[in-house]
Design an enzyme around this catalytic site. Structure first.
Site, PDB file in Angstrom:
ATOM      1  N   ASN A 132      -7.209  -3.074  14.452  1.00 40.40           N
ATOM      2  CA  ASN A 132      -8.623  -3.224  14.076  1.00 40.40           C
ATOM      3  C   ASN A 132      -8.847  -4.382  13.096  1.00 40.40           C
ATOM      4  OD1 ASN A 132      -7.806  -2.286  11.567  1.00 40.40           O
ATOM      5  ND2 ASN A 132      -8.935  -0.365  11.655  1.00 40.40           N
ATOM      6  N   ASP A 184       0.820  -1.214   0.000  1.00 39.43           N
ATOM      7  CA  ASP A 184       0.000   0.000   0.000  1.00 39.43           C
ATOM      8  C   ASP A 184       0.854   1.264   0.000  1.00 39.43           C
ATOM      9  OD1 ASP A 184       0.925  -0.404   2.595  1.00 39.43           O
ATOM     10  OD2 ASP A 184      -1.034  -0.902   3.398  1.00 39.43           O
ATOM     11  N   GLU A 192      -9.738  -1.949   5.323  1.00 41.99           N
ATOM     12  CA  GLU A 192     -10.255  -1.566   6.635  1.00 41.99           C
ATOM     13  C   GLU A 192     -11.551  -2.317   6.961  1.00 41.99           C
ATOM     14  OE1 GLU A 192      -8.265   0.030   8.500  1.00 41.99           O
ATOM     15  OE2 GLU A 192      -8.311   2.199   8.151  1.00 41.99           O
ATOM     16  N   HIS A 208      -7.229  -4.872  10.171  1.00 45.49           N
ATOM     17  CA  HIS A 208      -6.989  -4.639   8.738  1.00 45.49           C
ATOM     18  C   HIS A 208      -5.719  -5.344   8.279  1.00 45.49           C
ATOM     19  CE1 HIS A 208      -4.599  -0.604   9.419  1.00 45.49           C
ATOM     20  NE2 HIS A 208      -3.791  -1.623   9.461  1.00 45.49           N
TER      21      HIS A 208
HETATM   22  P1  PGA Z   1       1.985  -1.655  12.611  1.00 43.26           P
HETATM   23  O1  PGA Z   1       0.900  -1.690  11.465  1.00 43.26           O
HETATM   24  O2  PGA Z   1       3.021  -2.658  12.201  1.00 43.26           O
HETATM   25  O3  PGA Z   1       2.530  -0.250  12.559  1.00 43.26           O
HETATM   26  O4  PGA Z   1       1.305  -2.003  13.867  1.00 43.26           O
HETATM   27  C1  PGA Z   1       0.451  -2.947  11.042  1.00 43.26           C
HETATM   28  C2  PGA Z   1      -0.597  -2.741  10.001  1.00 43.26           C
HETATM   29  O5  PGA Z   1      -1.351  -1.758  10.111  1.00 43.26           O
HETATM   30  O6  PGA Z   1      -0.682  -3.578   9.083  1.00 43.26           O
END
Ligand code: PGA
Length: 243
Positions: A136, A67, A143, A138
């Site tokens: 969350n 992404d 999302e 994702h």
């Molecule tokens: P993080 O993000 O490694 O900064 O916790 C993980 C993600 O959102 O895929």
């Protein structure tokens, strides 16, 4: 789904780095899907360390990042392009042609998403997709919501995701872009093998849903249950709700 537990995120990262070295030596033309965020920081540190010592030959590897923020690109400190250059690409012998990233500044974002899907297909598809997971649930920027997108798409970020990313923007959530480009759930599931990394107690609920929850767009990572070759590499904090 194979569940692997590690005492620390350092051991997790060094184990995965060693597996990547083995995978690349077995298949020098490996096509890798790559994540950004806090979780893989230690993995990229390990990969830089091994690359500097000649343990890894990147010269035929292809990479595709999951992404990128809309509106950001090379030269923007908060972009995933900048993250990846600093974390890996500036330190290994790869040509720009080997590196696939979404361009968050493309004039036509829908066309950019279609280009990305074609580029992945032309590379022969992703052999090994490495993922993080949001608190969350994702994966990429898919999302939680009523529906999920299958293919690479423009995604609106949820408030908690913008807060979680504020650290890359001087702690100011309002500076985090509201939209991103992201591989879709089908794009991710087309990877031949998937390794998801999760560290810290903040991920325990998402991990519980990933492993034992119902398949639901409310927890996008739950769709990984459909894939035959997924390994979840977890530290103690992330695994604490698993039996
Ligand atoms: P993080 O993000 O490694 O900064 O916790 C993980 C993600 O959102 O895929």
């Amino acid at each position: 789904m194979l569940i692997e537990r590690f005492d620390t995120d350092e051991v997790l990262a060094s184990t995965l780095a060693t597996r990547l070295i083995d995978a690349i030596s077995l298949n020098p033309r490996l096509v890798l899907g790559l994540p950004t965020g806090r979780t893989p920081v230690a993995l990229y540190r390990e990969l830089r360390w091994h690359s500097q010592r000649g343990h890894l030959d990147w010269s035929h590897v292809r990479t595709f990042n999951l992404d990128e923020f809309v509106g950001l690109g090379a030269g923007d400190p908060g972009s995933y392009r900048s993250y990846m250059q600093a974390a890996l690409f500036d330190h290994v012998r790869m040509t720009p042609e080997q590196i696939g990233m979404l361009d968050g500044r493309a004039p036509n974002l829908v066309a950019e998403c279609a280009r990305y899907e074609r580029a992945i297909a032309q590379a022969g598809g992703i052999d090994l997709q490495i993922l993080g997971i949001g608190a969350n649930g994702h994966i990429g920027f898919n999302e939680p919501g009523d529906t999920l997108e299958a293919e690479t798409h423009v995604a609106e970020l949820r408030a908690e995701t913008r807060r979680a990313n504020a650290g890359w923007f001087g702690g100011d959530t309002t500076q985090v872009p509201s939209h991103a480009l992201s591989m879709g759930i089908a794009t991710i599931l087309r990877g031949r093998e998937i390794v998801l990394m999760a560290t810290g107690a903040g991920k325990q609920d998402a991990v519980a849903g990933l492993v034992n929850g119902q398949l639901t767009p409310r927890l996008p990572a739950s769709f990984l249950q459909l894939h035959p070759r997924v390994t979840a590499m977890l530290d103690r904090g992330a695994a604490q709700r698993l039996a």
